[in-house]
Design a protein around this motif. Structure first.
Motif, PDB file in Angstrom:
ATOM      1  N   GLU A   4       0.904  -1.094   0.001  1.00  0.00           N
ATOM      2  CA  GLU A   4      -0.068  -0.179   0.111  1.00  0.00           C
ATOM      3  C   GLU A   4       0.850   1.396  -0.029  1.00  0.00           C
ATOM      4  O   GLU A   4       0.395   2.136  -0.491  1.00  0.00           O
ATOM      5  N   ARG A   5       1.990   1.090   0.419  1.00  0.00           N
ATOM      6  CA  ARG A   5       3.037   2.491   0.698  1.00  0.00           C
ATOM      7  C   ARG A   5       4.184   2.386  -0.388  1.00  0.00           C
ATOM      8  O   ARG A   5       5.106   3.085  -0.054  1.00  0.00           O
ATOM      9  N   LEU A   6       4.233   1.296  -1.107  1.00  0.00           N
ATOM     10  CA  LEU A   6       5.360   1.137  -2.056  1.00  0.00           C
ATOM     11  C   LEU A   6       5.183   2.258  -3.370  1.00  0.00           C
ATOM     12  O   LEU A   6       4.203   2.731  -3.629  1.00  0.00           O
ATOM     13  N   VAL A   7       6.553   2.891  -3.737  1.00  0.00           N
ATOM     14  CA  VAL A   7       6.526   3.670  -4.764  1.00  0.00           C
ATOM     15  C   VAL A   7       6.092   2.952  -5.946  1.00  0.00           C
ATOM     16  O   VAL A   7       6.451   1.845  -6.111  1.00  0.00           O
ATOM     17  N   GLY A   8       5.290   3.363  -6.824  1.00  0.00           N
ATOM     18  CA  GLY A   8       4.715   2.840  -8.242  1.00  0.00           C
ATOM     19  C   GLY A   8       5.802   3.277  -9.206  1.00  0.00           C
ATOM     20  O   GLY A   8       6.432   4.194  -9.156  1.00  0.00           O
ATOM     21  N   ILE A   9       5.783   2.290 -10.278  1.00  0.00           N
ATOM     22  CA  ILE A   9       6.989   2.669 -11.256  1.00  0.00           C
ATOM     23  C   ILE A   9       5.918   2.614 -12.514  1.00  0.00           C
ATOM     24  O   ILE A   9       5.228   1.329 -12.787  1.00  0.00           O
ATOM     25  N   VAL A  10       6.204   3.528 -13.513  1.00  0.00           N
ATOM     26  CA  VAL A  10       5.503   3.592 -14.800  1.00  0.00           C
ATOM     27  C   VAL A  10       7.026   3.480 -15.763  1.00  0.00           C
ATOM     28  O   VAL A  10       7.725   4.340 -15.756  1.00  0.00           O
ATOM     29  N   LEU A  11       6.724   2.504 -16.979  1.00  0.00           N
ATOM     30  CA  LEU A  11       7.694   2.324 -17.865  1.00  0.00           C
ATOM     31  C   LEU A  11       6.949   2.880 -19.024  1.00  0.00           C
ATOM     32  O   LEU A  11       6.242   2.316 -19.971  1.00  0.00           O
ATOM     33  N   VAL A  12       7.465   3.750 -19.793  1.00  0.00           N
ATOM     34  CA  VAL A  12       7.031   4.616 -21.016  1.00  0.00           C
ATOM     35  C   VAL A  12       8.011   4.282 -22.141  1.00  0.00           C
ATOM     36  O   VAL A  12       9.122   4.513 -22.159  1.00  0.00           O
ATOM     37  N   SER A  13       7.494   3.455 -23.070  1.00  0.00           N
ATOM     38  CA  SER A  13       8.177   3.212 -24.240  1.00  0.00           C
ATOM     39  C   SER A  13       7.321   3.587 -25.618  1.00  0.00           C
ATOM     40  O   SER A  13       6.288   3.484 -25.333  1.00  0.00           O
ATOM     41  N   HIS A  14       8.095   3.328 -26.726  1.00  0.00           N
ATOM     42  CA  HIS A  14       7.374   3.719 -28.037  1.00  0.00           C
ATOM     43  C   HIS A  14       6.649   2.461 -28.266  1.00  0.00           C
ATOM     44  O   HIS A  14       5.848   2.335 -29.195  1.00  0.00           O
ATOM     45  N   SER A  15       7.038   1.289 -27.715  1.00  0.00           N
ATOM     46  CA  SER A  15       6.484   0.297 -27.846  1.00  0.00           C
ATOM     47  C   SER A  15       5.633  -0.520 -26.867  1.00  0.00           C
ATOM     48  O   SER A  15       6.513  -0.658 -25.708  1.00  0.00           O
ATOM     49  N   ALA A  16       4.592  -1.180 -27.092  1.00  0.00           N
ATOM     50  CA  ALA A  16       3.933  -1.925 -26.053  1.00  0.00           C
ATOM     51  C   ALA A  16       4.600  -3.083 -25.413  1.00  0.00           C
ATOM     52  O   ALA A  16       4.920  -3.414 -24.271  1.00  0.00           O
ATOM     53  N   GLU A  17       5.271  -3.830 -26.552  1.00  0.00           N
ATOM     54  CA  GLU A  17       5.931  -4.925 -26.082  1.00  0.00           C
ATOM     55  C   GLU A  17       7.189  -4.631 -25.308  1.00  0.00           C
ATOM     56  O   GLU A  17       7.497  -5.434 -24.476  1.00  0.00           O
ATOM     57  N   VAL A  18       8.118  -3.693 -25.741  1.00  0.00           N
ATOM     58  CA  VAL A  18       9.039  -3.210 -24.895  1.00  0.00           C
ATOM     59  C   VAL A  18       8.792  -2.866 -23.508  1.00  0.00           C
ATOM     60  O   VAL A  18       9.555  -3.528 -22.723  1.00  0.00           O
ATOM     61  N   ALA A  19       7.914  -2.179 -23.211  1.00  0.00           N
ATOM     62  CA  ALA A  19       7.397  -1.713 -22.004  1.00  0.00           C
ATOM     63  C   ALA A  19       6.861  -2.635 -21.250  1.00  0.00           C
ATOM     64  O   ALA A  19       7.580  -2.913 -20.037  1.00  0.00           O
ATOM     65  N   ALA A  20       6.208  -3.748 -21.740  1.00  0.00           N
ATOM     66  CA  ALA A  20       5.856  -4.867 -21.183  1.00  0.00           C
ATOM     67  C   ALA A  20       6.880  -5.888 -20.789  1.00  0.00           C
ATOM     68  O   ALA A  20       6.692  -6.405 -19.735  1.00  0.00           O
ATOM     69  N   SER A  21       7.648  -5.910 -21.784  1.00  0.00           N
ATOM     70  CA  SER A  21       8.921  -6.958 -21.215  1.00  0.00           C
ATOM     71  C   SER A  21       9.764  -6.455 -20.362  1.00  0.00           C
ATOM     72  O   SER A  21      10.249  -7.183 -19.610  1.00  0.00           O
ATOM     73  N   VAL A  22      10.213  -5.029 -20.199  1.00  0.00           N
ATOM     74  CA  VAL A  22      11.049  -4.458 -19.432  1.00  0.00           C
ATOM     75  C   VAL A  22      10.365  -4.745 -18.044  1.00  0.00           C
ATOM     76  O   VAL A  22      10.965  -5.006 -16.905  1.00  0.00           O
ATOM     77  N   ALA A  23       9.158  -4.306 -17.813  1.00  0.00           N
ATOM     78  CA  ALA A  23       8.248  -4.401 -16.749  1.00  0.00           C
ATOM     79  C   ALA A  23       8.404  -5.918 -15.952  1.00  0.00           C
ATOM     80  O   ALA A  23       8.677  -5.937 -14.932  1.00  0.00           O
ATOM     81  N   ALA A  24       8.194  -6.825 -16.947  1.00  0.00           N
ATOM     82  CA  ALA A  24       8.408  -8.116 -16.726  1.00  0.00           C
ATOM     83  C   ALA A  24       9.615  -8.598 -16.090  1.00  0.00           C
ATOM     84  O   ALA A  24       9.728  -8.985 -15.096  1.00  0.00           O
ATOM     85  N   LEU A  25      10.878  -8.051 -16.549  1.00  0.00           N
ATOM     86  CA  LEU A  25      12.128  -8.316 -16.324  1.00  0.00           C
ATOM     87  C   LEU A  25      12.478  -7.763 -15.067  1.00  0.00           C
ATOM     88  O   LEU A  25      13.109  -8.183 -14.105  1.00  0.00           O
ATOM     89  N   ALA A  26      12.148  -6.372 -14.976  1.00  0.00           N
ATOM     90  CA  ALA A  26      12.348  -5.828 -13.465  1.00  0.00           C
ATOM     91  C   ALA A  26      11.494  -6.377 -12.229  1.00  0.00           C
ATOM     92  O   ALA A  26      12.261  -6.749 -11.246  1.00  0.00           O
ATOM     93  N   LYS A  27      10.277  -6.705 -12.513  1.00  0.00           N
ATOM     94  CA  LYS A  27       9.638  -7.277 -11.272  1.00  0.00           C
ATOM     95  C   LYS A  27       9.970  -8.762 -11.325  1.00  0.00           C
ATOM     96  O   LYS A  27      10.528  -9.167 -10.089  1.00  0.00           O
TER      97      LYS A  27
END
Length: 136
Positions: A4-27
């Motif tokens: 509930e109190r963790l900082v949220g992270i948004v990953l903005v990319s020109h590509s939906a696939e890149v953004a989703a893949s980097v999010a999955a990698l980081a998590k």
């Protein structure tokens, strides 16, 4: 620690696939700690390449837990879109910051640091420090 109190992270990319893949990698690399709220905001609403203010705003709202939101962007116009949203003042959650960091390494550092319960300044610092990572 509750997410509930963790900082949220948004990953903005020109590509939906890149953004989703980097999010999955980081998590995935953050390990078994608390689940950091991470949202990709890639591409356009129609699925093409580009950036979307609406997708970025929705992603930021979805990860906001009251501890701030760190936004990392891949390329120039993504940065400009985030800056425009920040300038408008009411499109993004309070305590939203555009973080100057390399996209992949910075995202991993941000998520790993946020998982420790660190505040927004520490998450931003960890992501920015990724510029100093040497590979050779």
């Amino acid at each position: 620690m509750s997410d509930e109190r963790l900082v949220g992270i948004v990953l903005v990319s020109h590509s939906a696939e890149v953004a989703a893949s980097v999010a999955a990698l980081a998590k995935g690399l953050a390990g078994g700690g608390p689940a950091v709220p991470v949202a990709p905001a890639g591409g356009t609403e129609s699925g093409g390449l580009g950036t979307s203010a609406e997708l970025i705003a929705a992603a930021a709202a979805s990860v906001d837990r009251g501890a701030g939101v760190a936004v990392l962007a891949d390329l120039g116009s993504a940065v400009l879109t985030v800056k425009a949203l920040l300038a408008e003042g009411d499109e993004l959650p309070e305590q939203t910051r555009l973080v100057d960091a390399p996209f992949v390494e910075g995202a991993v550092a941000a998520v790993v640091t946020a998982a420790t319960g660190a505040d927004l300044a520490a998450v931003e610092s960890a992501a920015a420090e990724a510029y100093t990572y040497r590979k050779v």
